[in-house]
Design an enzyme around this catalytic site. Structure first.
Site, PDB file in Angstrom:
ATOM      1  N   HIS A  53      -5.011  12.549 -21.582  1.00 22.42           N
ATOM      2  CA  HIS A  53      -4.164  11.613 -20.843  1.00 22.42           C
ATOM      3  C   HIS A  53      -4.093  11.954 -19.360  1.00 22.42           C
ATOM      4  O   HIS A  53      -3.128  11.618 -18.695  1.00 22.42           O
ATOM      5  CB  HIS A  53      -2.757  11.571 -21.454  1.00 22.42           C
ATOM      6  CG  HIS A  53      -2.753  10.977 -22.838  1.00 22.42           C
ATOM      7  ND1 HIS A  53      -1.725  11.161 -23.734  1.00 22.42           N
ATOM      8  CD2 HIS A  53      -3.674  10.233 -23.477  1.00 22.42           C
ATOM      9  CE1 HIS A  53      -2.010  10.533 -24.865  1.00 22.42           C
ATOM     10  NE2 HIS A  53      -3.196   9.974 -24.746  1.00 22.42           N
ATOM     11  N   ASP A  61       0.841  18.438 -17.958  1.00 22.49           N
ATOM     12  CA  ASP A  61       1.596  19.428 -17.165  1.00 22.49           C
ATOM     13  C   ASP A  61       0.760  20.622 -16.697  1.00 22.49           C
ATOM     14  O   ASP A  61       1.234  21.434 -15.908  1.00 22.49           O
ATOM     15  CB  ASP A  61       2.834  19.912 -17.964  1.00 22.49           C
ATOM     16  CG  ASP A  61       2.456  20.536 -19.316  1.00 22.49           C
ATOM     17  OD1 ASP A  61       3.233  20.386 -20.279  1.00 22.49           O
ATOM     18  OD2 ASP A  61       1.376  21.168 -19.423  1.00 22.49           O
ATOM     19  N   CYS A 108      -9.183   2.298  -5.418  1.00 20.59           N
ATOM     20  CA  CYS A 108     -10.595   2.722  -5.309  1.00 20.59           C
ATOM     21  C   CYS A 108     -10.900   3.999  -6.075  1.00 20.59           C
ATOM     22  O   CYS A 108     -12.054   4.422  -6.163  1.00 20.59           O
ATOM     23  CB  CYS A 108     -10.941   2.928  -3.829  1.00 20.59           C
ATOM     24  SG  CYS A 108     -10.251   4.459  -3.142  1.00 20.59           S
TER      25      CYS A 108
HETATM   26  C1  BV8 Z   1      -5.186   2.298 -24.806  1.00 16.85           C
HETATM   27  C2  BV8 Z   1       0.443  10.004 -19.960  1.00 16.85           C
HETATM   28  C3  BV8 Z   1      -6.599   0.442 -24.613  1.00 16.85           C
HETATM   29  C4  BV8 Z   1       1.364   9.598 -18.881  1.00 16.85           C
HETATM   30  C5  BV8 Z   1       0.823   8.886 -22.088  1.00 16.85           C
HETATM   31  C6  BV8 Z   1      -0.420  -2.508 -26.198  1.00 16.85           C
HETATM   32  C7  BV8 Z   1      -1.316  -2.542 -25.120  1.00 16.85           C
HETATM   33  C8  BV8 Z   1      -2.280  -1.545 -24.945  1.00 16.85           C
HETATM   34  C9  BV8 Z   1      -2.311  -0.469 -25.814  1.00 16.85           C
HETATM   35  C10 BV8 Z   1      -1.384  -0.438 -26.844  1.00 16.85           C
HETATM   36  C11 BV8 Z   1      -0.464  -1.449 -27.072  1.00 16.85           C
HETATM   37  N1  BV8 Z   1       0.285  -1.122 -28.180  1.00 16.85           N
HETATM   38  C12 BV8 Z   1      -0.142   0.059 -28.657  1.00 16.85           C
HETATM   39  C13 BV8 Z   1      -1.153   0.467 -27.872  1.00 16.85           C
HETATM   40  C14 BV8 Z   1      -1.860   1.656 -27.971  1.00 16.85           C
HETATM   41  C15 BV8 Z   1      -1.091   2.626 -27.076  1.00 16.85           C
HETATM   42  C16 BV8 Z   1      -0.183   3.383 -28.008  1.00 16.85           C
HETATM   43  O1  BV8 Z   1      -0.669   4.244 -28.720  1.00 16.85           O
HETATM   44  N2  BV8 Z   1       1.112   3.040 -28.041  1.00 16.85           N
HETATM   45  C17 BV8 Z   1       1.996   3.710 -28.968  1.00 16.85           C
HETATM   46  C18 BV8 Z   1       3.401   3.815 -28.345  1.00 16.85           C
HETATM   47  C19 BV8 Z   1       2.003   2.940 -30.281  1.00 16.85           C
HETATM   48  N3  BV8 Z   1      -2.066   3.491 -26.437  1.00 16.85           N
HETATM   49  C20 BV8 Z   1      -2.470   3.225 -25.188  1.00 16.85           C
HETATM   50  O2  BV8 Z   1      -2.018   2.364 -24.479  1.00 16.85           O
HETATM   51  C21 BV8 Z   1      -3.606   4.107 -24.707  1.00 16.85           C
HETATM   52  N4  BV8 Z   1      -4.606   3.295 -24.124  1.00 16.85           N
HETATM   53  O3  BV8 Z   1      -5.021   2.078 -25.975  1.00 16.85           O
HETATM   54  O4  BV8 Z   1      -5.966   1.539 -23.999  1.00 16.85           O
HETATM   55  C22 BV8 Z   1      -7.743   0.159 -23.748  1.00 16.85           C
HETATM   56  C23 BV8 Z   1      -9.030   0.454 -24.197  1.00 16.85           C
HETATM   57  C24 BV8 Z   1     -10.105   0.160 -23.395  1.00 16.85           C
HETATM   58  C25 BV8 Z   1      -9.907  -0.403 -22.124  1.00 16.85           C
HETATM   59  C26 BV8 Z   1      -8.596  -0.648 -21.674  1.00 16.85           C
HETATM   60  C27 BV8 Z   1      -7.513  -0.378 -22.474  1.00 16.85           C
HETATM   61  C28 BV8 Z   1      -3.104   5.070 -23.631  1.00 16.85           C
HETATM   62  C29 BV8 Z   1      -2.093   6.034 -24.245  1.00 16.85           C
HETATM   63  C30 BV8 Z   1      -1.754   7.109 -23.219  1.00 16.85           C
HETATM   64  C31 BV8 Z   1      -0.389   6.844 -22.667  1.00 16.85           C
HETATM   65  N5  BV8 Z   1      -0.017   7.957 -21.773  1.00 16.85           N
HETATM   66  N6  BV8 Z   1       1.132   9.848 -21.238  1.00 16.85           N
HETATM   67  C32 BV8 Z   1       2.587  10.461 -18.891  1.00 16.85           C
HETATM   68  O5  BV8 Z   1       2.563  11.586 -19.434  1.00 16.85           O
HETATM   69  O6  BV8 Z   1       3.590   9.989 -18.305  1.00 16.85           O
HETATM   70  S1  BV8 Z   1       1.492   8.915 -23.648  1.00 16.85           S
HETATM   71  C33 BV8 Z   1       2.723  10.094 -23.836  1.00 16.85           C
HETATM   72  O7  BV8 Z   1       2.987  10.149 -25.247  1.00 16.85           O
HETATM   73  C34 BV8 Z   1       2.299  11.512 -23.490  1.00 16.85           C
HETATM   74  O8  BV8 Z   1       1.041  11.618 -22.909  1.00 16.85           O
HETATM   75  C35 BV8 Z   1       2.234  12.194 -24.804  1.00 16.85           C
HETATM   76  O9  BV8 Z   1       1.102  12.935 -24.893  1.00 16.85           O
HETATM   77  C36 BV8 Z   1       2.097  11.096 -25.750  1.00 16.85           C
HETATM   78  C37 BV8 Z   1       2.416  11.452 -27.178  1.00 16.85           C
HETATM   79  O10 BV8 Z   1       3.624  12.090 -27.185  1.00 16.85           O
HETATM   80  P1  BV8 Z   1       3.666  13.610 -27.737  1.00 16.85           P
HETATM   81  O11 BV8 Z   1       2.840  14.481 -26.856  1.00 16.85           O
HETATM   82  O12 BV8 Z   1       3.321  13.623 -29.180  1.00 16.85           O
HETATM   83  O13 BV8 Z   1       5.155  13.947 -27.466  1.00 16.85           O
HETATM   84  P2  BV8 Z   1       6.404  13.395 -28.285  1.00 16.85           P
HETATM   85  O14 BV8 Z   1       7.618  13.619 -27.450  1.00 16.85           O
HETATM   86  O15 BV8 Z   1       6.115  12.030 -28.826  1.00 16.85           O
HETATM   87  O16 BV8 Z   1       6.472  14.375 -29.545  1.00 16.85           O
HETATM   88  C38 BV8 Z   1       6.825  15.724 -29.330  1.00 16.85           C
HETATM   89  C39 BV8 Z   1       6.716  16.375 -30.678  1.00 16.85           C
HETATM   90  O17 BV8 Z   1       6.944  17.766 -30.488  1.00 16.85           O
HETATM   91  C40 BV8 Z   1       7.767  15.880 -31.661  1.00 16.85           C
HETATM   92  O18 BV8 Z   1       7.123  15.628 -32.904  1.00 16.85           O
HETATM   93  C41 BV8 Z   1       8.738  17.062 -31.787  1.00 16.85           C
HETATM   94  O19 BV8 Z   1       9.223  17.195 -33.117  1.00 16.85           O
HETATM   95  C42 BV8 Z   1       7.855  18.221 -31.472  1.00 16.85           C
HETATM   96  N7  BV8 Z   1       8.517  19.383 -30.882  1.00 16.85           N
HETATM   97  C43 BV8 Z   1       9.648  19.422 -30.132  1.00 16.85           C
HETATM   98  N8  BV8 Z   1       9.884  20.705 -29.756  1.00 16.85           N
HETATM   99  C44 BV8 Z   1       8.874  21.460 -30.276  1.00 16.85           C
HETATM  100  C45 BV8 Z   1       8.010  20.622 -30.983  1.00 16.85           C
HETATM  101  N9  BV8 Z   1       6.906  21.068 -31.615  1.00 16.85           N
HETATM  102  C46 BV8 Z   1       6.657  22.386 -31.549  1.00 16.85           C
HETATM  103  N10 BV8 Z   1       7.435  23.261 -30.877  1.00 16.85           N
HETATM  104  C47 BV8 Z   1       8.544  22.835 -30.239  1.00 16.85           C
HETATM  105  N11 BV8 Z   1       9.319  23.717 -29.568  1.00 16.85           N
HETATM  106 ZN    ZN Z   2      -8.333   3.679  -2.197  1.00 19.31          ZN
END
Ligand code: BV8
Ligand code: ZN
Length: 259
Positions: free
Chosen positions: A126, A111, A137
């Site tokens: 990310h 963001d 490309c």
């Molecule tokens: C990779 C960007 C390999 C876009 C995001 C199958 C196939 C491939 C990979 C996988 C697979 N299975 C699992 C994986 C690994 C996968 C993964 O981790 N999956 C998870 C679900 C298990 N990872 C990937 O795919 C990554 N890539 O592995 O590639 C590879 C390697 C080499 C070559 C090719 C391929 C890519 C992961 C990135 C995905 N993109 N976002 C977008 O934003 O739309 S992920 C998305 O979730 C966000 O980016 C975010 O950052 C991320 C994590 O979420 P959080 O930020 O933690 O947010 P969340 O809501 O979960 O939690 C909020 C927290 O805040 C809570 O705990 C809450 O209690 C707390 N909170 C609430 N209010 C407050 C607070 N805290 C403080 N104050 C408050 N007021």
């Molecule tokens: Zn292009």
């Protein structure tokens, strides 16, 4: 909940570590932007994923299958992020950078609120919503320009490909240089702050364990527990906008004290 008093929560050993800390990493997730009104991904009522599952929208397959829907979801998130303002958590992290000799902010957020609050040298694991890039490309364009040209569907690139948000989708590799720098900093850190992240997405979430194994003190700022809470030397179970300023107060107290 306005002011939070952490003085009773910090043990003498932790105070000593805060006083001596030189290399600090702050690792943030969607929770740090929640008090700016931006939805988190998991957990809260307003969680983004409740309206749509990650695999539906945040994957290259989804983009190929339904480019308009994916583009419109990000257009909506870009608009809400642009209309949002940094909150006290973002501002506290800007001030934290001045409390230690070396400070690195690593975020999973796309963001841009850390940068708008004034944080410099932010590592965006990310990617970013502020840019679009061609899915074929790699050519880049400002997201607001791409949305001006084509608000409802992905603009076409001169190469014939389609522009997409410059974020990292599930199944896509994180930018290698950024990840390497974040991992190296976490492994050498004296202190890691895990703020507003469910630590459920990898390899980003691995930074917490990496820092812990490297001997860092780990402080978690999150109203709810996470899979890494057990590693934390201190858990501040409060919103980041309240917990971080309170922690800053204690750090200033520790580091002013005679060594
Ligand atoms: C990779 C960007 C390999 C876009 C995001 C199958 C196939 C491939 C990979 C996988 C697979 N299975 C699992 C994986 C690994 C996968 C993964 O981790 N999956 C998870 C679900 C298990 N990872 C990937 O795919 C990554 N890539 O592995 O590639 C590879 C390697 C080499 C070559 C090719 C391929 C890519 C992961 C990135 C995905 N993109 N976002 C977008 O934003 O739309 S992920 C998305 O979730 C966000 O980016 C975010 O950052 C991320 C994590 O979420 P959080 O930020 O933690 O947010 P969340 O809501 O979960 O939690 C909020 C927290 O805040 C809570 O705990 C809450 O209690 C707390 N909170 C609430 N209010 C407050 C607070 N805290 C403080 N104050 C408050 N007021
Ligand atoms: Zn292009």
């Amino acid at each position: 909940m306005d002011d939070l008093d952490l003085s009773a929560d910090l043990t003498p050993p932790l105070r000593r570590r805060l006083r001596a800390a030189r290399r600090v990493v702050a690792f943030t997730g969607a929770g740090v932007s929640q008090e700016s009104g931006l939805a988190t991904f998991r957990g809260g009522r307003e969680a983004l994923w409740q309206r749509a599952r990650p695999e539906e929208l945040a994957t290259p397959e989804a983009f190929v299958r339904q480019p308009r829907q994916v583009w419109q979801w990000y257009a909506d998130r870009h608009r809400t992020a642009a209309a949002a303002a940094p909150n006290p958590a973002h501002h506290a992290l800007v001030r934290f950078a001045g409390l230690f000799p070396s400070f690195l902010l690593v975020t999973q957020n796309v963001d841009g609120l850390h940068q708008r609050a004034g944080s410099r040298d932010v590592l965006e694991l990310h990617g970013t919503l502020r840019a679009a890039r061609c899915h074929a490309c790699g050519r880049r364009m400002e997201m607001h320009e791409a949305l001006r040209r084509s608000p409802d569907e992905p603009p076409a690139c001169a190469c014939g490909g389609l522009f997409r948000p410059a974020v990292v989708w599930f199944g896509e590799a994180l930018p290698a240089a950024v990840l390497e720098r974040a991992m190296a900093a976490a492994a050498r850190a004296d202190l890691l702050l895990a703020v507003g992240t469910s630590a459920s997405v990898f390899p980003a979430a691995g930074l917490i364990e990496l820092a812990h194994r490297g001997g860092a003190a780990v402080i978690e700022v999150n109203p709810r527990p996470t899979a890494f809470s057990a590693l934390a030397d201190l858990r501040i179970t409060a919103p980041a906008g309240v917990g971080l300023p309170a922690l800053e107060e204690e750090v200033r107290r520790c580091r002013r004290a005679p060594s």
